[in-house]
Structures are given as structure tokens and as C-alpha cells.
Motif scaffolding. Structure first.
Motif, mmCIF file in Angstrom:
data_model
loop_
_atom_site.group_PDB
_atom_site.id
_atom_site.type_symbol
_atom_site.label_atom_id
_atom_site.label_comp_id
_atom_site.label_asym_id
_atom_site.label_seq_id
_atom_site.Cartn_x
_atom_site.Cartn_y
_atom_site.Cartn_z
ATOM 1 N N THR A 148 36.188 40.645 37.621
ATOM 2 C CA THR A 148 34.784 40.944 37.371
ATOM 3 C C THR A 148 34.637 42.446 37.184
ATOM 4 O O THR A 148 35.612 43.190 37.296
ATOM 5 N N THR A 149 33.408 42.909 36.907
ATOM 6 C CA THR A 149 33.201 44.334 36.638
ATOM 7 C C THR A 149 32.159 44.897 37.596
ATOM 8 O O THR A 149 31.050 45.247 37.196
ATOM 9 N N THR A 150 32.527 44.995 38.871
ATOM 10 C CA THR A 150 31.666 45.643 39.858
ATOM 11 C C THR A 150 32.517 46.573 40.710
ATOM 12 O O THR A 150 33.699 46.322 40.950
ATOM 13 N N SER A 151 31.883 47.634 41.169
ATOM 14 C CA SER A 151 32.531 48.601 42.051
ATOM 15 C C SER A 151 31.603 48.843 43.236
ATOM 16 O O SER A 151 30.561 49.480 43.088
ATOM 17 N N ASN A 152 31.969 48.264 44.379
ATOM 18 C CA ASN A 152 31.179 48.413 45.601
ATOM 19 C C ASN A 152 29.715 48.037 45.355
ATOM 20 O O ASN A 152 28.792 48.722 45.779
ATOM 21 N N GLY A 153 29.513 46.918 44.631
ATOM 22 C CA GLY A 153 28.175 46.418 44.376
ATOM 23 C C GLY A 153 27.508 46.979 43.146
ATOM 24 O O GLY A 153 26.445 46.489 42.733
ATOM 25 N N GLN A 154 28.081 47.999 42.513
ATOM 26 C CA GLN A 154 27.492 48.584 41.307
ATOM 27 C C GLN A 154 28.093 47.940 40.060
ATOM 28 O O GLN A 154 29.299 47.665 39.995
ATOM 29 N N ALA A 210 42.280 48.249 40.651
ATOM 30 C CA ALA A 210 41.822 47.014 41.303
ATOM 31 C C ALA A 210 42.098 47.067 42.794
ATOM 32 O O ALA A 210 43.162 47.497 43.232
ATOM 33 N N ARG A 211 41.128 46.568 43.565
ATOM 34 C CA ARG A 211 41.283 46.445 45.006
ATOM 35 C C ARG A 211 40.976 44.992 45.362
ATOM 36 O O ARG A 211 39.850 44.532 45.145
ATOM 37 N N GLY A 229 39.057 37.668 44.238
ATOM 38 C CA GLY A 229 38.841 38.506 43.076
ATOM 39 C C GLY A 229 39.214 39.949 43.361
ATOM 40 O O GLY A 229 40.033 40.239 44.234
ATOM 41 N N VAL A 230 38.595 40.864 42.614
ATOM 42 C CA VAL A 230 38.896 42.277 42.808
ATOM 43 C C VAL A 230 37.594 43.073 42.842
ATOM 44 O O VAL A 230 36.568 42.652 42.300
ATOM 45 N N ASP A 231 37.647 44.216 43.492
ATOM 46 C CA ASP A 231 36.609 45.232 43.408
ATOM 47 C C ASP A 231 37.302 46.455 42.816
ATOM 48 O O ASP A 231 38.482 46.697 43.086
ATOM 49 N N TRP A 232 36.560 47.212 41.996
ATOM 50 C CA TRP A 232 37.188 48.311 41.274
ATOM 51 C C TRP A 232 36.897 49.643 41.953
ATOM 52 O O TRP A 232 35.752 49.954 42.268
ATOM 53 N N LYS A 233 37.944 50.425 42.155
ATOM 54 C CA LYS A 233 37.831 51.715 42.822
ATOM 55 C C LYS A 233 38.073 52.822 41.806
ATOM 56 O O LYS A 233 39.078 52.817 41.090
#
Length: 699
Positions: A225-231, A277-278, A284-288
């Protein structure tokens, strides 16, 4: 206009569906059904005339029955083995067997089956056993083995969707190599870039594995997906780069970087940043952010700074409050065995009273009582009297058995009530244990990160004179702390792979739940989903961001990067060098795994939630084409899935995928953001058709 898609993936059980699908396979006449697990194998044979490779009428009938069953399967593999009789030369028979296999394969392709899912083995006359003309007919055949796959869970479905997407290139470790992937990604690998986890260098060839994700179908296959810490992030594409040698994973050697170019079609956005990716608990992943903007040039300008030695001392002096280590959940041993449903007592059957007319016909010639002689009549009379005595005796015994049955039924009803209460209590304990593990894992993550952050500060302070440290101080610190924290979590028994989380020996899932419950209890996944729906919102990501921000290094890191940028501008290449620029986003990558070319989405327009009513286990994504974003939807306690921050009133296409008895189901509806979600009408869909539908999605 924002074209928004929402993808639903869920698992649902239906006995009727399974029976219908298995019946379809069993109707194939001579086919032999071997397994009722996630992989079902069916065997058939297609016979040929002597010295011929054309299909007979009977052979076509067999294949005609076979094709619809495979088309209805979730996925399949076909194995063909071709044979001849023992007449003719060995080389001729090998060619004849190959021709027969090709004929079968081509016929199945005409029926819509995929050629790449067919494996062929030609035996020729090697296994010919018959010496008579009748026997040789059995040797002139092609054996067809069909492996029909069903999916037990979402992981299996996604694994099959993403199967055969590896792009593997073998390179020489000792020289620089440039790899161009199928969709245009370019990876420049410097010499001696890779080492094993223990730091030793590979001696043989190195395999570089690339996955490209530039469309929603690829995002879904790899759960991206394309989110980073909720953004919300706007993506320019995602790429995974890993390496191995001799079957063992490699990492980048210290100080080594790959140069990665992501194609942009000539539309360069200077705000695009590199993200790593985290993994997150959902799989899934969250992006840092990596703290690096994408550039146009293949070779970056390298400006050096003179760093004040006292800067390292100031960084080393920063104190990080340690989050308290959580106490282990207070349970002893694994879950007790699941209570067993009591078995209903057997109800006795009342004896049947003998009927004289029926017995007469038993002893009469052809059942004609009028033709029965005296001897036969005597036998019938004796048999009737004997059966009447048995009936009287059995009737008395039946009365006793019936009384016992009624007493046992009373006990059974009480046992059922007790079982219901015991099972409810057992499942509540399972839910409580899973809740304790989840809360412990959240708290442990904060504890581990706070300890790792303190260590990472010391390491960065020691190495502050190195370009790799001062050029990306803030996010480099986070990378180092996250890596060390991850190692601590793994040592505590929490793998970053949720599929392995419950199977790692010694972790809390194994010690407090038990692999037997996890593997065999049918409602385990449902209970686990209920746990996550009932938990309070996970704020550990925001807590970690606050921890990192509290170091006060963000402004220092930004000022160092600004100084580097100013020096790089002084070294800008001349006009002739601009011709060497690529139509790509280019970055220097220091970590293997998934990377993302993204920018943060900032829009002052009013935002709303997208709410999908879905009480069953599901995974949902929201895809917005014009901002090139795909968001996850998360469940709440009201049987809904929610995505935040989407434009109000925009057109939304809802895409649904779920599993029903191992078979993918697909649905598609349209709505506007803010409207009530429509009912989804699903239809069964084999993997081939599902891939086709997913590829129609755009971003």
C-alpha cells in the motif's frame, strides 16, 4: 476526477460450495480422486490408434470432460506422460510419444487452459509392457495428471497470484553489473556489493532477484500500500531487490549502495522521495522515508563536509528515556484441549412385525402364492412362526433399549449445555490469551526501540565523520534503531513475517496458545481477527516517531542536507552532460528489500472516511488512480472497514475478492465517497480470470 478502487479480500466457508466443486471432479468417469486437501489430484488416460497421434472420438470426450473441471478450479497444474507400444524403433517411438503429448496439450489449450501450466514427459517405448495386440492398445496412451489447487487462506491465494514473478539475473560478484528489468527498472550493482549475513563474501555466482510493482495488480499480489505512518503517499512505483548465493540470502556490504532507476515516462517530479518498506503486523508494509530525494543523474555528485568533532560528543550525550519492559502474560502452559462435542446416543430401531402375505411370496414359485405346494406352505408357516417369536422377544428388548435411550438423551442434552458453556469459556480464554500477546507485543516494541535508539545514537556519534552518516543523519538513525529493535523482537519470538509468527519455536504463540490449536481449531483465524478488531488503536508507530523527534536531530540533519545540496549545486554538470540523464527517478539504495518512489499527498480539499460494511474476515484496499495511491482499510468493532482521508464525493469503484472453500470470488460495484456502501454480488473466478480482472485496474 479521482478514480478510486477498494479491494476486499476475505475468507469464507461454505460446505455446499466444496461439495459442488468436488462433485464436478468426481463426475469425470474413470478419473481417480486422491486427496481432499488444498491440492486435489485427478488421473485420466487418453488412448491412440496404432502409429497415430491424432485424438480419437473417445479421447476427445475424456478431454472435453476434463477441461471444464480445470477451468472451475482455483488454480491447476497439468502433468502429461506420453507412451507408445514396443513396435518400431526407439527413436521413432520417442518422436511419436512427443507428438501425442503435443496433441493433447494443444487440444487443452483450445479449451482455454494455459500452456505454461503444463509439464510434459515423453517415455516412448521405455515402459511398454504388453506383447499382444489387445495389450499394446493400453501402451498407446498419454496419461494426464491434473493437480487442482484450492486456497486455505489469503496467504496461499496471494502466493499463487505472485508465483513466477521473480526476475532472476546471475551476475559476477567481482565486477560492476547493470541489470534492466522487464518493466524498465535499472539496477547498477557495484563490484563486491554483497556479503552473507555473517559478513563473509560469496565465492560463486550471485543471483539478484527483482520484483516490479507499477500497477494495482502487482500491489495486491505483494500486499503493498502507499501510506507512511498514516499519511497518504503518491507512488511512482515500487521495486523489490534481493540477492542470494548458494541458496543463502545476501545483504549489502557496509558502505555499499545500489543505483536504482525507476522509469517515469519523462515526467520528473522533483518532490519524489525514496522510502524503505517496514513490515507491519497485518502482513503489509508501512513506508519509512530514507531522507533522500530522487535525482535525474545516474552518478550523484558527491560533496564532502567538514564535521566539527564536538558534534559527535553532543550526539552521544543525548539521553533516550527507556520504555519499561512489559511483564509477560500471566498464563501457564499452552491452551487446554478444545472441549469435545458429546456424541448423541444411538436410537434403537423398533422391530418389524412379520407379515404373512410377504412370507408366503418368499416361498412361492416366482412369488405366486397360488402355485405354492404343501411343502412350501409348511416351510412358510414354520418361518412365519419363528419370525413372530423373534418379534415378541425383540419387542420386549426394544422397550428396555428405548427406556435406556431416553435416559441417555436426557444426559446428552445436559452434556450439550455443558459443552456449550465449556466451549464458550475455552474460546473466551483463547481470545484473552491472544489479546495479552498482542498488547505485550506492542509494549515490547516500544521497549526494544527505546533501547535500540540509545545504542544507535552512540553508533552514529562515533561515525559522524562518515559521509553515509552525516548525509542522512536523522533517518539513518531511525534505520539503525529499527534494525536493532527488529533483532530484539525476533529474539523475543516475534518474527516480522506474520505467517511465521505463530510457528516460531519458543515464542508466545507457541508457548501460550500451542501450534495444535493454531493449526487445527477451525475458528482460530476468526477469533484472532476479533481480537484485533477489539483492541484499542495501535499508537506505537506514533510513539516511536515522537521518540525519534525527541532526540532533536531533525533540524541538524536538515541543515546538513541543505549544506550538501548547496555544495552539489556548485558541481552541477554542464549542458552536454545533461544528455546522459535518464528518463527515470534515480536513487542510491543502501538496503535490500522493497523500495518506493513516493511523495506525501497534501490536498486542502475536505476529506472523508470510506466505510465498507463487512462483518466477515477481510482485507481491504482503496485505490485512487489520479493521485496514484493505494490505502489499506482497517476493521473496527462495528463490523466495518474504514479508510481515512479520501476526497469527498469522488467516484469509487469497489472491487471485492474473497475465498469461499478455497475458490476465489470476485465482485465490482461503483459508489461515491460518503455514500452508503452497496451490496457486493460475488461470482466464482479461477486464478487466470482473477488476474485478468486485476490487470484492468489502473493507477
Amino acid at each position: 476526477m479521482c478514480s478510486l478502487y477498494i479491494l476486499i479480500i476475505q475468507i469464507k466457508k461454505s460446505v455446499y460450495m466444496k461439495k459442488s466443486y468436488l462433485s464436478l471432479l468426481l463426475l469425470l468417469g474413470s478419473f481417480h480422486f486422491l486427496s481432499l486437501q488444498a491440492q486435489n489430484t485427478v488421473n485420466a488416460s487418453v488412448y491412440f490408434d496404432a502409429d497415430r497421434s491424432e485424438l480419437t472420438v473417445e479421447a476427445r470426450k475424456v478431454l472435453d470432460h476434463l477441461a471444464p473441471a480445470l477451468m472451475a478450479a482455483a488454480d491447476y497444474q497439468i502433468e502429461l506422460e506420453a507412451f507408445t507400444d514396443n513396435r518400431g524403433t526407439a527413436s521413432y517411438n520417442q518422436e511419436l510419444a512427443a507428438a501425442r503429448a503435443a496433441t493433447v496439450k494443444e487440444y487443452l489449450e483450445q479449451k482455454g487452459l494455459i500452456a505454461q501450466k503444463t509439464n510434459i514427459r515423453n517415455w516412448g517405448e521405455q515402459k511398454a509392457l504388453q506383447l499382444t495386440d489387445e495389450g499394446r492398445q493400453k501402451d498407446r496412451r498419454v496419461d494426464v495428471a491434473i493437480i487442482a489447487f484450492t486456497f486455505e487462506n489469503l496467504w496461499e491465494l496471494r502466493d499463487r497470484l505472485s508465483a513466477n514473478t521473480d526476475q532472476i539475473t546471475t551476475i559476477d560478484q567481482y565486477r560492476e553489473e547493470t541489470i534492466t528489468a522487464a518493466k524498465g527498472t535499472i539496477v547498477v550493482v557495484p563490484a563486491n556489493a554483497f556479503v552473507f549475513e555473517d559478513g563473509t563474501s560469496p565465492k560463486g555466482k550471485v543471483e539478484v532477484i527483482i520484483h516490479e510493482a507499477y500497477d494495482p495488480a502487482a500491489f495486491i499480489m505483494h500486499n503493498l500500500t502507499t501510506t507512511s505512518n498514516g499519511q497518504i503517499l503518491q507512488t511512482g512505483g515500487m521495486v523489490s531487490i534481493t540477492a542470494q548465493s548458494e541458496g543463502k540470502a545476501l545483504r549489502l556490504a557496509e558502505g555499499m549502495e545500489l543505483t536504482v532507476a525507476i522509469p517515469n515516462g519523462g515526467n520528473f517530479d522533483p518532490n519524489m522521495e525514496l522510502f524503505y518498506a517496514r513490515p507491519v503486523a497485518s502482513g503489509g508494509v508501512d513506508w519509512k522515508p530514507a531522507g533522500q530525494k530522487f535525482r535525474r543523474t545516474l552518478k550523484p555528485a558527491r560533496a564532502e563536509l567538514k564535521i566539527d568533532p564536538e558534534l559527535g560528543e553532543r550526539i552521544a550525550a543525548i539521553q533516550v528515556p527507556e520504555y519499561p519492559k512489559p511483564a509477560l502474560p500471566a498464563y501457564k502452559g499452552q491452551m487446554p484441549p478444545e472441549p469435545k462435542m458429546p456424541v448423541a446416543p444411538y436410537k434403537p430401531r423398533a422391530p418389524k412385525k412379520p407379515e404373512w402375505e410377504v412370507i408366503q411370496k418368499m416361498f412361492a414359485p416366482s412369488g405366486n402364492v397360488a402355485k405354492m405346494n404343501k411343502k412350501a406352505a409348511k416351510k412358510a408357516q414354520n418361518y412365519y412362526q419363528e419370525q413372530t417369536e423373534h418379534y415378541v422377544r425383540d419387542s420386549a428388548k426394544y422397550v428396555q433399549l428405548l427406556e435406556r435411550y431416553e435416559k441417555n438423551m436426557a444426559g446428552f442434552e445436559k452434556a450439550k449445555l455443558k459443552y456449550a458453556a465449556d466451549h464458550r469459556n475455552w474460546e473466551e480464554e483463547l481470545q484473552a490469551r491472544l489479546t495479552s500477546i498482542a498488547m505485550y507485543q506492542r509494549a515490547l516494541r516500544l521497549h526494544c526501540y527505546s533501547k535500540a535508539l540509545a545504542k544507535a545514537l552512540k553508533t552514529q556519534a562515533k561515525n559522524i565523520q562518515k559521509y553515509a552518516v552525516y548525509s542522512n543523519l536523522y533517518w539513518g538513525l531511525d534505520d539503525l534503531a529499527a534494525e536493532q529493535s527488529h533483532g530484539m523482537m525476533v529474539m523475543a519470538g516475534f518474527s516480522s513475517d506474520p505467517k511465521k509468527n505463530a510457528k516460531v519455536h519458543g515464542n508466545l504463540y507457541e508457548s501460550l496458545i500451542g501450534v495444535k490449536v493454531i493449526d487445527q481449531y477451525p475458528r482460530y483465524q476468526k477469533v484472532n481477527q476479533l481480537v484485533y478488531q477489539s483492541l484499542p488503536a495501535d499508537t506505537s508507530g506514533k510513539d516511536i516517531s515522537r521518540m525519534l523527534a525527541a532526540t532533536g536531530l531533525r533540524s541538524l540533519s536538515d541543515s546538513l542536507q541543505a549544506e550538501l545540496k548547496e555544495k552539489n549545486l556548485l558541481n552541477t554538470q554542464d549542458a552536454s552532460a545533461q544528455k546522459a540523464m535518464l528518463g527515470s527517478y534515480i536513487a542510491s539504495v543502501s538496503q535490500l528489500g522493497w523500495i518506493n518512489c513516493d511523495r506525501f499527498y497534501n490536498d486542502p480539499a475536505e476529506k472523508m472516511q470510506v466505510v465498507i460494511n463487512e462483518a466477515e474476515d477481510a482485507t481491504l484496499y482503496a485505490i485512487c488512480s489520479d493521485i496514484k495511491a493505494m490505502l489499506p482499510l482497517y476493521p473496527n468493532e462495528r463490523g466495518q472497514y474504514v479508510a481515512q482521508g479520501l476526497p469527498k464525493g469522488k467516484k469509487v469503484t469497489i472491487i471485492g475478492i474473497k475465498l469461499q472453500d478455497g475458490m476465489a470470488q470476485y465482485a465490482q460495484k461503483e459508489m461515491l465517497v460518503g455514500d452508503k456502501a452497496p451490496e457486493m454480488a460475488y461470482q466464482a473466478m479461477p486464478l487466470k480470470e482473477l488476474k485478468t480482472e486485476l490487470r484492468k485496474l489502473s493507477i
